[in-house]
Scaffold this active site. Structure first.
Site, PDB file in Angstrom:
ATOM      1  N   SER A  95     -15.188  -1.863  54.867  1.00 36.48           N
ATOM      2  CA  SER A  95     -14.345  -2.466  53.831  1.00 36.48           C
ATOM      3  C   SER A  95     -13.082  -3.097  54.395  1.00 36.48           C
ATOM      4  O   SER A  95     -12.539  -4.033  53.806  1.00 36.48           O
ATOM      5  CB  SER A  95     -13.959  -1.410  52.787  1.00 36.48           C
ATOM      6  N   ASP A 117      -3.914   0.985  49.532  1.00 31.11           N
ATOM      7  CA  ASP A 117      -3.887   2.426  49.302  1.00 31.11           C
ATOM      8  C   ASP A 117      -3.766   3.049  50.683  1.00 31.11           C
ATOM      9  O   ASP A 117      -3.708   2.337  51.683  1.00 31.11           O
ATOM     10  CB  ASP A 117      -5.119   2.921  48.527  1.00 31.11           C
ATOM     11  N   HIS A 171      -6.365   1.690  53.237  1.00 32.25           N
ATOM     12  CA  HIS A 171      -6.695   0.261  53.356  1.00 32.25           C
ATOM     13  C   HIS A 171      -5.425  -0.567  53.533  1.00 32.25           C
ATOM     14  O   HIS A 171      -4.524  -0.516  52.691  1.00 32.25           O
ATOM     15  CB  HIS A 171      -7.455  -0.228  52.123  1.00 32.25           C
TER      16      HIS A 171
END
EC number: 3.1.1.53
Length: 424
Positions: A40, A326, A329
């Site tokens: 991600s 967050d 990330h």
């Protein structure tokens, strides 16, 4: 000689002005022939579809999203896709390969095959798997997944014996016991086929311990037999423990061919997926960026264990991962490491990437590319330029020989001239 002295003088002047060219903590590339595998933190499609325009979710610079040089999937990893039903077909090709994934299978997920199993064994499996991937991608350009077809002549089907949480193992597949067998003391076989790739990474796994079923203990035994070459690969359970063991995997690099999977005891396993390795290349070390959680979650160091010189360079941040989107990330330190993908660099080493190929404050170890040939060492007041001494020694020898020849010729002509004057 004059040109050499001028080069040394210029280099020393550069050193006195503070030009160090230190190794930098980034991943980069020599040219445009590179590829990145990720999750991600480099998945541009995930940002577009799930978090529109919020590129702070990634550690990758969004300018690289349209490069066509990235294969990434949020929530996944190459190891996770290799073993489990949660699958993404990682596919890419390049001379220089970069990996920034692995965090989606860590102790945080606490996977183990059975309730009495061991996540530590799965961390060991992860390290062994990535060791094979990194070593082989240093000599292959292309990585992708392929399905492995197999033929089992019995009536039993594959069974989801090994599962935990949302993760269900499907590579290798377990073939359930035939109904007419009263226990697991039996021999059974299945054919499988590898074709279309130069080589393949496949799993060969056993329960390394005493497996209990209906008051009986079994020792796992699995073999792969290459019917074309006669080579056999095998594992037998050697441990006597009855709890705390799990599915130990070895990762074999096999050629194309016709194979026979054989079990002499317990359940038959057969590979269903393989890493497909294609297009041999000149040896080019891979680059691996540490893939870990914020310290609030437990991570592992298996990619670091797997990434060793000379086939691999490991890059890591010195601080905790703290994202801006967050906590997991968008970390500034890892964004900085990946920023090196925005430009070409001439030299790669264990210590880092060098931006220039002339002089450096650090001698590159396990170097690759066009690397500095001199080390610039600054004392408080006097710059000292230390070069590889061999060329200077050879030049000195040549100059010495030239001087001797000149002296001999001068003496010869002086003596000859004196003789002729005397004769006159």
């Amino acid at each position: 000689m004059f040109l050499l002295l001028r080069f040394v003088l210029v280099s020393c002047i550069i050193g006195s002005l503070g030009f160090d060219n230190p190794p930098t903590n980034v991943v980069s590339h020599l040219n445009g022939d590179w590829f990145l595998f990720g999750d991600s933190r480099s998945d541009c499609n995930h940002v577009v579809n799930t978090n529109p325009r919020n590129y702070s979710y990634m550690d990758l610079n969004p300018a690289l999203c349209d490069s066509g040089k990235i294969s990434s999937k949020a929530g996944n990893s190459i190891f996770r896709s290799f073993h489990f039903t949660d699958f993404y077909n990682y596919t890419g090709e390049g001379q220089q390969i970069i990996f920034y994934e692995g965090v989606n299978f860590t102790p945080y997920h606490a996977f183990k095959c059975t309730t009495s199993g061991s996540n530590d064994i799965w961390m060991q499996n992860k390290g062994l798997f990535y060791t094979q991937v990194y070593k082989n991608m240093a000599v292959y350009r292309s990585l992708t997944f392929v399905n492995v077809p197999y033929v089992y002549n019995g009536s039993a089907q594959s069974t989801a014996l090994c599962k935990s949480g949302s993760l269900v193992l499907n590579n290798p597949a377990y073939i359930a016991r035939e109904a007419n067998f009263g226990d697991y003391y039996y021999k059974v076989e299945a054919d499988f086929y590898l074709s279309g790739c130069d080589e393949y990474i496949v799993p060969l796994c056993i329960f390394n311990g005493k497996f209990l079923s209906n008051t009986k203990y079994y020792d796992d035994s699995q073999y792969y037999f290459n019917k074309d070459t006669g080579v056999i690969y095998g594992l037998n359970s050697t441990e006597t423990i009855t709890t705390g063991f799990d599915f130990n995997c070895h990762y074999l690099v096999l050629p194309s061919g016709n194979y026979l999977a054989i079990s002499n005891e317990l359940l038959l396993t057969v590979p269903t997926k393989a890493i497909c390795l294609n297009k041999r290349k000149d040896f080019t070390p891979v680059q691996v960026v540490d893939s870990r959680w914020n310290n609030a979650r437990q991570s592992d160091n298996m990619t670091a264990v797997a990434c060793q010189p000379p086939y691999c360079y490991f890059r890591n941040s010195t601080t905790n991962y703290v994202g801006v989107y967050d906590i997991n990330h968008g970390d500034a330190g890892f964004t900085s490491i990946l920023s090196g993908l925005l430009y070409d660099s001439p030299c790669f080493s264990q210590q880092g990437v060098f931006r220039y190929d002339n002089v450096s404050s650090v001698w590159p170890l396990y170097s690759y590319g066009r690397c500095p040939t001199a080390a610039d060492i600054n004392t408080p007041d006097v710059p000292i330029c230390v070069y590889d001494p061999l060329p200077l020694i050879l030049l000195g020898i040549l100059l010495g020989v030239a001087v001797i020849i000149i002296v001999v010729l001068l003496l010869y002509f002086m003596v000859d001239n004196g003789t002729r004057l005397h004769d006159a």
